[in-house]
Design a protein around this motif. Structure first.
Motif, PDB file in Angstrom:
ATOM      1  N   ALA A   8       0.809  -1.217   0.000  1.00 13.15           N
ATOM      2  CA  ALA A   8       0.000   0.000   0.000  1.00 13.15           C
ATOM      3  C   ALA A   8       0.844   1.271   0.000  1.00 13.15           C
ATOM      4  N   VAL A   9       2.038   1.201   0.564  1.00 15.32           N
ATOM      5  CA  VAL A   9       2.901   2.369   0.658  1.00 15.32           C
ATOM      6  C   VAL A   9       4.177   2.061  -0.104  1.00 15.32           C
ATOM      7  N   LEU A  10       4.349   2.761  -1.220  1.00 14.92           N
ATOM      8  CA  LEU A  10       5.483   2.487  -2.096  1.00 14.92           C
ATOM      9  C   LEU A  10       6.396   3.696  -2.216  1.00 14.92           C
ATOM     10  N   LEU A  11       7.673   3.415  -2.456  1.00 20.19           N
ATOM     11  CA  LEU A  11       8.636   4.470  -2.738  1.00 20.19           C
ATOM     12  C   LEU A  11       8.487   4.891  -4.195  1.00 20.19           C
ATOM     13  N   GLY A  12       9.165   5.930  -4.569  1.00 17.94           N
ATOM     14  CA  GLY A  12       9.078   6.440  -5.932  1.00 17.94           C
ATOM     15  C   GLY A  12       9.467   5.433  -6.999  1.00 17.94           C
ATOM     16  N   ASP A  13      10.325   4.480  -6.647  1.00 17.86           N
ATOM     17  CA  ASP A  13      10.730   3.474  -7.632  1.00 17.86           C
ATOM     18  C   ASP A  13       9.783   2.275  -7.666  1.00 17.86           C
ATOM     19  N   GLY A  14       8.716   2.329  -6.864  1.00 18.81           N
ATOM     20  CA  GLY A  14       7.733   1.250  -6.857  1.00 18.81           C
ATOM     21  C   GLY A  14       7.996   0.165  -5.834  1.00 18.81           C
ATOM     22  N   SER A  15       9.100   0.235  -5.120  1.00 21.20           N
ATOM     23  CA  SER A  15       9.376  -0.782  -4.097  1.00 21.20           C
ATOM     24  C   SER A  15       8.657  -0.395  -2.797  1.00 21.20           C
ATOM     25  N   PRO A  16       8.252  -1.401  -2.008  1.00 19.99           N
ATOM     26  CA  PRO A  16       7.519  -1.094  -0.780  1.00 19.99           C
ATOM     27  C   PRO A  16       8.403  -0.468   0.293  1.00 19.99           C
ATOM     28  N   VAL A  17       7.803   0.412   1.091  1.00 25.15           N
ATOM     29  CA  VAL A  17       8.502   0.982   2.243  1.00 25.15           C
ATOM     30  C   VAL A  17       8.687  -0.136   3.260  1.00 25.15           C
ATOM     31  N   ASP A  18       9.806  -0.132   3.963  1.00 25.46           N
ATOM     32  CA  ASP A  18      10.122  -1.163   4.942  1.00 25.46           C
ATOM     33  C   ASP A  18       9.008  -1.288   5.986  1.00 25.46           C
ATOM     34  N   ALA A  19       8.483  -2.490   6.144  1.00 27.58           N
ATOM     35  CA  ALA A  19       7.371  -2.726   7.064  1.00 27.58           C
ATOM     36  C   ALA A  19       7.737  -2.384   8.513  1.00 27.58           C
ATOM     37  N   LYS A  20       8.988  -2.646   8.918  1.00 27.10           N
ATOM     38  CA  LYS A  20       9.405  -2.314  10.286  1.00 27.10           C
ATOM     39  C   LYS A  20       9.349  -0.799  10.514  1.00 27.10           C
ATOM     40  N   ALA A  21       9.732  -0.036   9.519  1.00 29.97           N
ATOM     41  CA  ALA A  21       9.699   1.427   9.648  1.00 29.97           C
ATOM     42  C   ALA A  21       8.254   1.912   9.753  1.00 29.97           C
ATOM     43  N   LEU A  22       7.379   1.354   8.939  1.00 29.30           N
ATOM     44  CA  LEU A  22       5.971   1.770   8.995  1.00 29.30           C
ATOM     45  C   LEU A  22       5.319   1.358  10.305  1.00 29.30           C
ATOM     46  N   THR A  23       5.678   0.198  10.828  1.00 30.77           N
ATOM     47  CA  THR A  23       5.152  -0.235  12.115  1.00 30.77           C
ATOM     48  C   THR A  23       5.609   0.721  13.216  1.00 30.77           C
ATOM     49  N   ALA A  24       6.863   1.149  13.163  1.00 30.48           N
ATOM     50  CA  ALA A  24       7.383   2.083  14.161  1.00 30.48           C
ATOM     51  C   ALA A  24       6.625   3.412  14.099  1.00 30.48           C
ATOM     52  N   VAL A  25       6.324   3.902  12.886  1.00 31.85           N
ATOM     53  CA  VAL A  25       5.558   5.139  12.756  1.00 31.85           C
ATOM     54  C   VAL A  25       4.153   4.946  13.318  1.00 31.85           C
ATOM     55  N   ALA A  26       3.546   3.809  13.018  1.00 31.96           N
ATOM     56  CA  ALA A  26       2.185   3.533  13.493  1.00 31.96           C
ATOM     57  C   ALA A  26       2.137   3.452  15.023  1.00 31.96           C
ATOM     58  N   GLU A  27       3.191   2.940  15.634  1.00 31.75           N
ATOM     59  CA  GLU A  27       3.213   2.794  17.084  1.00 31.75           C
ATOM     60  C   GLU A  27       3.556   4.090  17.800  1.00 31.75           C
ATOM     61  N   PHE A  28       4.092   5.058  17.091  1.00 30.52           N
ATOM     62  CA  PHE A  28       4.487   6.334  17.664  1.00 30.52           C
ATOM     63  C   PHE A  28       3.311   7.094  18.115  1.00 30.52           C
TER      64      PHE A  28
END
Length: 90
Positions: A70-90
């Motif tokens: 659901a969340v992709l970088l400009g090159d089409g690769s997914p954003v690291d799930a651990k990083a997104l989980t950390a943002v969600a938990e913040f």
């Protein structure tokens, strides 16, 4: 987009810079325009995180949406799930 028909929806998406594609089954695929994730609150001057990345990663799960894609970088690769989980938990 609170539109009554496709033409109204398309006009609203174009105005916002949203890319879109109508799928054969009538569903709509959208790609939101790039916007700054950090903005200044005009009332306080404080910087705030203003983005739907957490909602896209944690809440949009159905037959059409895979949170891992659901969340992709400009090159089409997914954003690291651990990083997104950390943002969600913040």
């Amino acid at each position: 987009f609170q539109a009554k028909n496709r033409s109204e929806a398309e006009a609203a998406m174009k105005k916002l810079g949203t890319e879109f594609k109508w799928l054969p089954n009538g569903d709509l695929k959208t790609v939101t325009a790039t916007v700054p994730a950090i903005r200044g609150d005009p009332r306080t001057g404080k910087k705030v995180f203003f983005n739907s990345v957490v909602a896209a990663f944690t809440g949009w799960i159905d037959s059409r949406n895979d949170p891992k894609r659901a969340v992709l970088l400009g090159d089409g690769s997914p954003v690291d799930a651990k990083a997104l989980t950390a943002v969600a938990e913040f």
